[in-house]
Design an enzyme around this catalytic site. Structure first.
Site, PDB file in Angstrom:
ATOM      1  N   SER A  73     -51.490  65.126  -8.592  1.00 23.74           N
ATOM      2  CA  SER A  73     -50.943  65.516  -7.350  1.00 23.74           C
ATOM      3  C   SER A  73     -49.384  65.992  -7.212  1.00 23.74           C
ATOM      4  CB  SER A  73     -51.181  64.595  -6.230  1.00 23.74           C
ATOM      5  OG  SER A  73     -52.516  64.751  -5.707  1.00 23.74           O
ATOM      6  N   LYS A  76     -48.856  69.325  -6.354  1.00 21.92           N
ATOM      7  CA  LYS A  76     -48.427  69.835  -4.774  1.00 21.92           C
ATOM      8  C   LYS A  76     -46.789  70.126  -4.845  1.00 21.92           C
ATOM      9  CE  LYS A  76     -52.534  67.425  -2.691  1.00 21.92           C
ATOM     10  NZ  LYS A  76     -52.921  66.338  -3.800  1.00 21.92           N
ATOM     11  N   SER A 132     -50.354  63.373   0.680  1.00 23.26           N
ATOM     12  CA  SER A 132     -51.011  64.017  -0.526  1.00 23.26           C
ATOM     13  C   SER A 132     -52.258  64.695  -0.335  1.00 23.26           C
ATOM     14  CB  SER A 132     -51.264  63.278  -1.847  1.00 23.26           C
ATOM     15  OG  SER A 132     -51.190  63.965  -3.166  1.00 23.26           O
ATOM     16  N   LYS A 236     -42.857  62.669  -5.466  1.00 19.67           N
ATOM     17  CA  LYS A 236     -44.243  62.811  -5.011  1.00 19.67           C
ATOM     18  C   LYS A 236     -44.993  61.810  -6.235  1.00 19.67           C
ATOM     19  CE  LYS A 236     -47.686  65.119  -3.517  1.00 19.67           C
ATOM     20  NZ  LYS A 236     -48.633  63.749  -3.579  1.00 19.67           N
TER      21      LYS A 236
END
Length: 297
Positions: A73, A76, A132, A236
């Site tokens: 992720s 993202k 997320s 993140k």
């Protein structure tokens, strides 16, 4: 120790991608807070890792930092970066059944969105980055590609424009695919992303609550990045079985902005423990350099 919001300017991207000014394993330089680390870094269990002082361009740690691997992720971050260049924050996106099904079918983390809800791009950026949400990623890609295929093309075009030569995206959410990147490329992306004040604000937000309205339910999205409790500015987390536990992070210590990436870590807690150890180490290096520079023994 001073902690503030100091984001490296975009001009440092070239230095980060080129490898900075020195490796942590190189011989110590003249001393002082911007020199090469004088002590060995702590043990890093992540398969790939990269830590750079973005204020000086000095590499603090590099472990297989140019190896192409899945990044889960962390993908993202680029999704948010592309959306910010396409969309108005107050534009409204309608969530579809396909958005919800995508997250469920992929076994991905979700923001709890439901078909028919209408949310602003600003809210969807929080839904994307904090919990997320793959549902949010799909909704944004469908709107601003338009369609996932065109949106992914935009992601790869953005990677090319940023000089991320070892990065290729295959989807907007990081679910298992043929996409890949490197620890070094993700550090450069983190620097570029946090130069955007909206992404920077979203990334450092512990939790986001939006009240129920006539067009959407009430939502509470909590940030999965527990490093925020240690004064980090973001950025993140990510996990898939293929990628392992991943983390990109930015923190300011003694007026220096440090950008770090850990890929393929063995566990959820381990990635944060490693990041904390690295930040404690570089803080000690800076403090020692300042002491030496002042002639204090």
């Amino acid at each position: 120790m001073r902690i503030g919001v100091i984001i490296a300017p975009a001009v440092l991207l070239g230095a980060l991608l080129a490898g900075g000014t020195a490796q942590a394993s190189a011989a110590p330089a003249h001393g002082g807070p911007s020199s090469v680390p004088s002590s060995a870094p702590p043990s890093v269990t992540a398969r790939e890792a990269y830590l750079v002082d973005a204020t000086t361009g000095t590499i603090q740690l590099a472990k297989r930092d140019t190896r192409r691997v899945p990044i889960a992720s962390l993908t993202k971050v680029m999704t948010a970066y592309v959306v910010r260049r396409q969309a108005r924050l107050d534009s409204v996106v309608t969530i579809t059944k396909a958005d919800v099904r995508h997250a469920v079918a992929g076994g991905a983390t979700a923001a709890g969105l439901r078909a028919g809800e209408r949310l602003t791009v600003r809210d969807l950026l929080y839904a994307l980055m904090l919990p997320s949400g793959a549902d949010a990623a799909h909704a944004l890609a469908q709107r601003y590609g338009p369609g996932t295929t065109k949106f992914v093309a935009r992601m790869n075009a953005a990677a090319k424009s940023l000089g991320l030569r070892d990065t290729h995206y295959a989807n907007p959410d990081g679910l298992p695919s043929k996409g890949y990147s490197t620890a070094r490329d993700q550090a450069a992306l983190a620097t570029a992303a946090l130069a955007d004040p909206v992404i920077a604000t979203v990334a450092r937000t512990p939790a986001r609550k939006i009240a129920k309205t006539s067009v959407h339910r009430a939502h509470t999205w909590r940030n999965t990045n527990t490093l925020l409790k240690d004064g980090a500015l973001g950025l993140k987390t990510g996990y898939t079985r293929q990628a392992g536990y991943c983390l990109s992070f930015v923190a300011v210590r003694e007026g220096h902005t440090f950008v770090g990436v850990l890929l393929g870590e063995r566990g959820d807690a381990a990635r944060f423990a490693t990041a904390r150890k690295l930040l404690e180490w570089v803080t000690g290096e800076l403090d020692a350099g300042m002491t030496a520079g002042a002639g204090i023994t």
